[in-house]
Design a protein around this motif. Structure first.
Motif, PDB file in Angstrom:
ATOM      1  N   GLY B 187       6.478  -3.751 -22.376  1.00  0.00           N
ATOM      2  CA  GLY B 187       5.231  -4.477 -22.107  1.00  0.00           C
ATOM      3  C   GLY B 187       5.292  -5.411 -20.912  1.00  0.00           C
ATOM      4  N   MET B 188       6.375  -5.361 -20.154  1.00  0.00           N
ATOM      5  CA  MET B 188       6.489  -6.265 -19.002  1.00  0.00           C
ATOM      6  C   MET B 188       5.747  -5.682 -17.796  1.00  0.00           C
ATOM      7  SD  MET B 188      10.375  -7.759 -19.209  1.00  0.00           S
ATOM      8  CE  MET B 188      10.024  -9.478 -18.828  1.00  0.00           C
ATOM      9  N   THR B 189       5.322  -6.566 -16.916  1.00  0.00           N
ATOM     10  CA  THR B 189       4.661  -6.171 -15.675  1.00  0.00           C
ATOM     11  C   THR B 189       5.671  -6.310 -14.544  1.00  0.00           C
ATOM     12  OG1 THR B 189       2.602  -7.074 -16.536  1.00  0.00           O
ATOM     13  CG2 THR B 189       2.698  -6.747 -14.157  1.00  0.00           C
ATOM     14  N   VAL B 190       5.668  -5.367 -13.624  1.00  0.00           N
ATOM     15  CA  VAL B 190       6.571  -5.469 -12.473  1.00  0.00           C
ATOM     16  C   VAL B 190       5.821  -6.175 -11.343  1.00  0.00           C
ATOM     17  CG1 VAL B 190       7.936  -4.187 -10.788  1.00  0.00           C
ATOM     18  CG2 VAL B 190       7.779  -3.368 -13.150  1.00  0.00           C
ATOM     19  N   LEU B 191       6.445  -7.212 -10.804  1.00  0.00           N
ATOM     20  CA  LEU B 191       5.823  -7.953  -9.701  1.00  0.00           C
ATOM     21  C   LEU B 191       5.866  -7.074  -8.447  1.00  0.00           C
ATOM     22  CD1 LEU B 191       4.790 -10.939  -9.059  1.00  0.00           C
ATOM     23  CD2 LEU B 191       7.038 -11.265  -8.014  1.00  0.00           C
ATOM     24  N   PRO B 192       4.715  -6.805  -7.834  1.00  0.00           N
ATOM     25  CA  PRO B 192       4.738  -5.964  -6.626  1.00  0.00           C
ATOM     26  C   PRO B 192       5.617  -6.594  -5.536  1.00  0.00           C
ATOM     27  CG  PRO B 192       2.488  -6.355  -7.377  1.00  0.00           C
ATOM     28  CD  PRO B 192       3.362  -7.259  -8.178  1.00  0.00           C
ATOM     29  N   ASP B 193       6.294  -5.749  -4.759  1.00  0.00           N
ATOM     30  CA  ASP B 193       7.262  -6.313  -3.795  1.00  0.00           C
ATOM     31  C   ASP B 193       6.593  -7.145  -2.711  1.00  0.00           C
ATOM     32  OD1 ASP B 193       6.177  -4.134  -2.600  1.00  0.00           O
ATOM     33  OD2 ASP B 193       8.078  -3.124  -2.142  1.00  0.00           O
ATOM     34  N   GLU B 194       5.274  -6.960  -2.485  1.00  0.00           N
ATOM     35  CA  GLU B 194       4.612  -7.769  -1.453  1.00  0.00           C
ATOM     36  C   GLU B 194       4.227  -9.161  -1.985  1.00  0.00           C
ATOM     37  OE1 GLU B 194       3.449  -4.904  -2.614  1.00  0.00           O
ATOM     38  OE2 GLU B 194       1.332  -5.077  -3.164  1.00  0.00           O
TER      39      GLU B 194
END
Lengths: 104, 231
Positions: B187-194
């Motif tokens: 259920g975690m969200t990945v922080l976009p690299d930008e």
């Protein structure tokens, strides 16, 4: 990968004049000596280590494992309590009842 | 239930499923030096034989004192937990997972809110638990879902310390896409690299590269609910 062991060893060598090949001396420096140093030095060490976070180590450090460390005792590892009202009501009531039953 | 969970907190897990179908009692204890010493003596050598593991080559004997100290200097409220099997009869505690947290860092999605950050998390391989001299655990009694339970320790700490479940971590590069997917499935969200990290040394020294993951408050509550049967 997290900061490699070589970075810890290099920090101990730089700030504590410890032999970077002697991993036990490095561990000892981080446990015993570093806490006694001024916060600015600790912050600098943290900075150095974070800077090398994810680095692929350029040399191998031979790990040293403690010999036959005993299993920890349950008595010295109590379950962490949740905040009082976080416990289910049934468990709370049991806990209150057992406290009331205790002889004063 | 979500509101109550945020306001009242939640108990840590007390059971883990096993292959036998029966749950085993587990203890979540504050990490102590004997836990780390035993881990480095018995579990880490087995982990170090498997180069595919993200925690291969880790040295908890260094991480724990340093995380405690570095976290205190930076006022990050460091705390370590050990997930272990409890054996009241022999008064033994068998560490099965270690979790080192920073209890107070800016949240990745809302920089003005506080979050928990998982600095290190490691689970014992099966072999480490079945090969303990004079305390062997049979294969069908090995606790399952240790990674999920260890991650839940971080979320529970966040809920109980009024971080409302906000929890973040960095998925080790060595875990590749498999590890990233595993956190996504939790259920975690990945922080976009930008996206930028909150202000602090990490923004400069370990900037966002698409491997920082975080729980939003609703996602953390959902993840926490999933483990309610084990509390």
């Amino acid at each position: 990968m997290p900061t490699p062991t070589t970075a810890f060893a290099d920090a101990a060598a730089k700030y504590g004049n410890v032999d970077a090949q002697d991993i036990e001396a490095v561990q000892n420096w981080f446990t015993e000596v570093l806490p006694t140093l001024p916060p600015e030095v600790i912050e600098q060490v943290l900075h150095d280590l974070l800077e090398r976070d994810g680095e692929i180590p350029e040399r191998a450090v031979i790990p040293v494992y403690p010999k036959r460390a005993p299993l920890p005792s349950l008595g010295s590892s109590p379950h962490v309590d949740a905040p009082f009202f976080a416990e289910p009501w049934s468990r709370l009531l049991r806990s209150i009842a057992s406290r009331l039953r205790k002889p004063r | 239930m979500g509101i109550l969970r945020k306001r009242r907190g939640v108990p840590f897990a007390r059971r883990a499923p096993t292959e036998s179908g029966q749950d085993v009692p587990i203890h979540i204890a504050k990490m102590t030096a004997p836990h780390v010493m035993w881990w480095h003596s018995h579990v880490q050598p087995i982990i170090d034989r498997d180069p595919s593991r993200a925690d291969n080559g880790w040295n908890w004997m260094l991480y724990v004192p340093f995380a405690e100290l570095g976290g205190r200097v930076l006022m990050r409220k460091p705390v370590g937990y050990t997930v272990g099997l409890s054996d009241p009869e022999s008064d033994r505690f068998v560490p099965c997972a270690l979790v080192q947290l920073l209890g107070r860092v800016p949240a990745l999605d809302e920089h003005d809110r506080e979050s928990v950050f998982v600095w290190f998390l490691s689970t014992a391989p099966e072999e480490a638990l079945t090969s303990i001299e004079d305390n062997r655990i049979s294969k069908d009694q090995i606790p399952r879902r240790l990674g999920t339970i260890a991650l839940d320790v971080a979320v529970t700490h966040s809920l109980n310390e009024r971080r409302f479940g906000r929890t973040a971590l960095y998925a080790d590069e060595r875990g590749g896409d498999v590890l990233l997917q595993w956190y996504r499935r939790r259920g975690m969200t990945v922080l976009p690299d930008e996206d930028k990290l909150p202000r602090g040394p990490r923004r400069l020294l370990k900037p966002s590269d698409g491997r920082y993951c975080y729980y939003t408050v609703p996602a953390a509550i959902e993840a926490s609910k999933e483990l309610d049967s084990l509390r």
